[in-house]
Design an enzyme around this catalytic site. Structure first.
Site, PDB file in Angstrom:
ATOM      1  N   HIS A 163      -1.619 -73.465 -51.993  1.00 21.99           N
ATOM      2  CA  HIS A 163      -0.968 -74.753 -51.749  1.00 21.99           C
ATOM      3  C   HIS A 163      -1.766 -75.825 -52.486  1.00 21.99           C
ATOM      4  O   HIS A 163      -3.003 -75.878 -52.362  1.00 21.99           O
ATOM      5  CB  HIS A 163      -1.006 -75.127 -50.260  1.00 21.99           C
ATOM      6  CG  HIS A 163      -0.157 -74.301 -49.358  1.00 21.99           C
ATOM      7  ND1 HIS A 163       1.100 -74.710 -48.930  1.00 21.99           N
ATOM      8  CD2 HIS A 163      -0.360 -73.094 -48.773  1.00 21.99           C
ATOM      9  CE1 HIS A 163       1.609 -73.799 -48.119  1.00 21.99           C
ATOM     10  NE2 HIS A 163       0.744 -72.806 -48.000  1.00 21.99           N
ATOM     11  N   ASN A 187      -3.826 -69.916 -47.285  1.00 19.09           N
ATOM     12  CA  ASN A 187      -3.724 -69.336 -45.953  1.00 19.09           C
ATOM     13  C   ASN A 187      -3.707 -67.816 -46.084  1.00 19.09           C
ATOM     14  O   ASN A 187      -3.088 -67.270 -47.002  1.00 19.09           O
ATOM     15  CB  ASN A 187      -2.449 -69.821 -45.256  1.00 19.09           C
ATOM     16  CG  ASN A 187      -2.480 -71.315 -45.000  1.00 19.09           C
ATOM     17  OD1 ASN A 187      -3.534 -71.884 -44.746  1.00 19.09           O
ATOM     18  ND2 ASN A 187      -1.325 -71.975 -45.081  1.00 19.09           N
ATOM     19  N   ASP A 204       6.960 -77.020 -52.829  1.00 21.83           N
ATOM     20  CA  ASP A 204       7.175 -76.461 -51.488  1.00 21.83           C
ATOM     21  C   ASP A 204       8.462 -77.042 -50.902  1.00 21.83           C
ATOM     22  O   ASP A 204       8.733 -78.234 -51.024  1.00 21.83           O
ATOM     23  CB  ASP A 204       5.979 -76.782 -50.578  1.00 21.83           C
ATOM     24  CG  ASP A 204       5.959 -75.904 -49.345  1.00 21.83           C
ATOM     25  OD1 ASP A 204       5.048 -75.059 -49.237  1.00 21.83           O
ATOM     26  OD2 ASP A 204       6.854 -76.052 -48.485  1.00 21.83           O
ATOM     27  N   ILE A 205       9.225 -76.192 -50.248  1.00 23.46           N
ATOM     28  CA  ILE A 205      10.525 -76.610 -49.707  1.00 23.46           C
ATOM     29  C   ILE A 205      10.368 -77.537 -48.493  1.00 23.46           C
ATOM     30  O   ILE A 205      11.284 -78.303 -48.180  1.00 23.46           O
ATOM     31  CB  ILE A 205      11.378 -75.354 -49.361  1.00 23.46           C
ATOM     32  CG1 ILE A 205      12.851 -75.687 -49.364  1.00 23.46           C
ATOM     33  CG2 ILE A 205      10.930 -74.706 -48.069  1.00 23.46           C
ATOM     34  CD1 ILE A 205      13.758 -74.462 -49.365  1.00 23.46           C
ATOM     35  N   HIS A 234      -0.545 -67.232 -52.398  1.00 22.66           N
ATOM     36  CA  HIS A 234      -0.168 -68.524 -52.969  1.00 22.66           C
ATOM     37  C   HIS A 234      -1.242 -69.550 -52.676  1.00 22.66           C
ATOM     38  O   HIS A 234      -1.875 -69.517 -51.616  1.00 22.66           O
ATOM     39  CB  HIS A 234       1.194 -69.004 -52.454  1.00 22.66           C
ATOM     40  CG  HIS A 234       1.356 -68.949 -50.963  1.00 22.66           C
ATOM     41  ND1 HIS A 234       1.589 -67.772 -50.275  1.00 22.66           N
ATOM     42  CD2 HIS A 234       1.313 -69.919 -50.022  1.00 22.66           C
ATOM     43  CE1 HIS A 234       1.684 -68.025 -48.995  1.00 22.66           C
ATOM     44  NE2 HIS A 234       1.512 -69.330 -48.805  1.00 22.66           N
ATOM     45  N   GLN A 240      -0.636 -67.633 -42.456  1.00 20.03           N
ATOM     46  CA  GLN A 240       0.133 -67.283 -43.647  1.00 20.03           C
ATOM     47  C   GLN A 240       1.517 -66.828 -43.207  1.00 20.03           C
ATOM     48  O   GLN A 240       1.633 -65.930 -42.368  1.00 20.03           O
ATOM     49  CB  GLN A 240      -0.572 -66.167 -44.432  1.00 20.03           C
ATOM     50  CG  GLN A 240       0.170 -65.761 -45.701  1.00 20.03           C
ATOM     51  CD  GLN A 240      -0.566 -64.673 -46.477  1.00 20.03           C
ATOM     52  OE1 GLN A 240      -1.603 -64.169 -46.048  1.00 20.03           O
ATOM     53  NE2 GLN A 240      -0.024 -64.314 -47.627  1.00 20.03           N
TER      54      GLN A 240
HETATM   55  P1  AMP Z   1       2.079 -70.214 -45.839  1.00 20.25           P
HETATM   56  O1  AMP Z   1       2.296 -70.670 -44.430  1.00 20.25           O
HETATM   57  O2  AMP Z   1       0.731 -70.551 -46.386  1.00 20.25           O
HETATM   58  O3  AMP Z   1       2.445 -68.766 -46.029  1.00 20.25           O
HETATM   59  O4  AMP Z   1       3.059 -71.090 -46.730  1.00 20.25           O
HETATM   60  C1  AMP Z   1       4.321 -70.678 -47.139  1.00 20.25           C
HETATM   61  C2  AMP Z   1       4.984 -71.897 -47.718  1.00 20.25           C
HETATM   62  O5  AMP Z   1       6.130 -71.475 -48.423  1.00 20.25           O
HETATM   63  C3  AMP Z   1       5.433 -72.925 -46.680  1.00 20.25           C
HETATM   64  O6  AMP Z   1       4.780 -74.165 -46.916  1.00 20.25           O
HETATM   65  C4  AMP Z   1       6.939 -73.012 -46.911  1.00 20.25           C
HETATM   66  O7  AMP Z   1       7.434 -74.315 -46.764  1.00 20.25           O
HETATM   67  C5  AMP Z   1       7.068 -72.499 -48.329  1.00 20.25           C
HETATM   68  N1  AMP Z   1       8.364 -71.932 -48.657  1.00 20.25           N
HETATM   69  C6  AMP Z   1       9.039 -70.991 -47.954  1.00 20.25           C
HETATM   70  N2  AMP Z   1      10.200 -70.714 -48.575  1.00 20.25           N
HETATM   71  C7  AMP Z   1      10.245 -71.491 -49.678  1.00 20.25           C
HETATM   72  C8  AMP Z   1      11.208 -71.668 -50.728  1.00 20.25           C
HETATM   73  N3  AMP Z   1      12.373 -70.977 -50.748  1.00 20.25           N
HETATM   74  N4  AMP Z   1      10.933 -72.572 -51.691  1.00 20.25           N
HETATM   75  C9  AMP Z   1       9.784 -73.277 -51.670  1.00 20.25           C
HETATM   76  N5  AMP Z   1       8.855 -73.143 -50.723  1.00 20.25           N
HETATM   77  C10 AMP Z   1       9.078 -72.275 -49.730  1.00 20.25           C
END
Ligand code: AMP
Length: 114
Positions: free
Chosen positions: A102, A87, A30-31, A100, A94
């Site tokens: 986590h 989520n 995760d970024i 996805h 989400q």
């Molecule tokens: P959600 O809120 O469950 O939809 O989580 C989406 C997740 O994607 C968040 O924790 C973000 O930090 C992660 N995310 C968004 N863009 C990227 C990316 N380019 N690389 C890695 N993780 C990302």
């Protein structure tokens, strides 16, 4: 799906720190990590959310759940455990509309979620 950030990560069009891939799924860090271990496991198939999955996606979802546990152990969480989060939708907070899981570990998680 052409405008999906996770589809672009899977396709290599957006860089990511990949930790696993096979014919069905892809995992990357995760970024904005919320724990010392925090990565996402996504299906290659663009499924918008868990609740948008179809009955035929069941075997894929089962494989992903098993792989999530296996990857968490491989990332050092076997002794103390981990948190597995999906989520879904706006109430679920989400933010990326590609299913996805986590996987978070390396610290004690709180419950209930805020
Ligand atoms: P959600 O809120 O469950 O939809 O989580 C989406 C997740 O994607 C968040 O924790 C973000 O930090 C992660 N995310 C968004 N863009 C990227 C990316 N380019 N690389 C890695 N993780 C990302």
């Amino acid at each position: 799906m052409s405008d999906c950030i996770f589809c672009k990560i899977i396709a290599g069009e957006i860089p990511s720190e990949k930790i696993y891939e096979d014919d069905d799924m892809f995992a990357f860090r995760d970024i904005t990590p919320q724990a010392p271990v925090h990565f996402l496991l996504v299906p290659r198939k663009h499924i918008t959310s868990l609740m948008a999955a179809e009955k035929g996606d069941g075997p894929l979802l089962g494989k992903m759940l098993y792989k999530a546990g296996e990857l968490a152990a491989a990332q050092g969480c076997s002794e103390k455990g981990a948190r597995f989060v999906v989520n879904c939708g706006s109430d679920g907070n989400q933010t990326v509309d590609h299913l996805h899981i986590h996987i978070l570990g390396g610290r004690m998680m709180m419950w209930p979620p805020g």
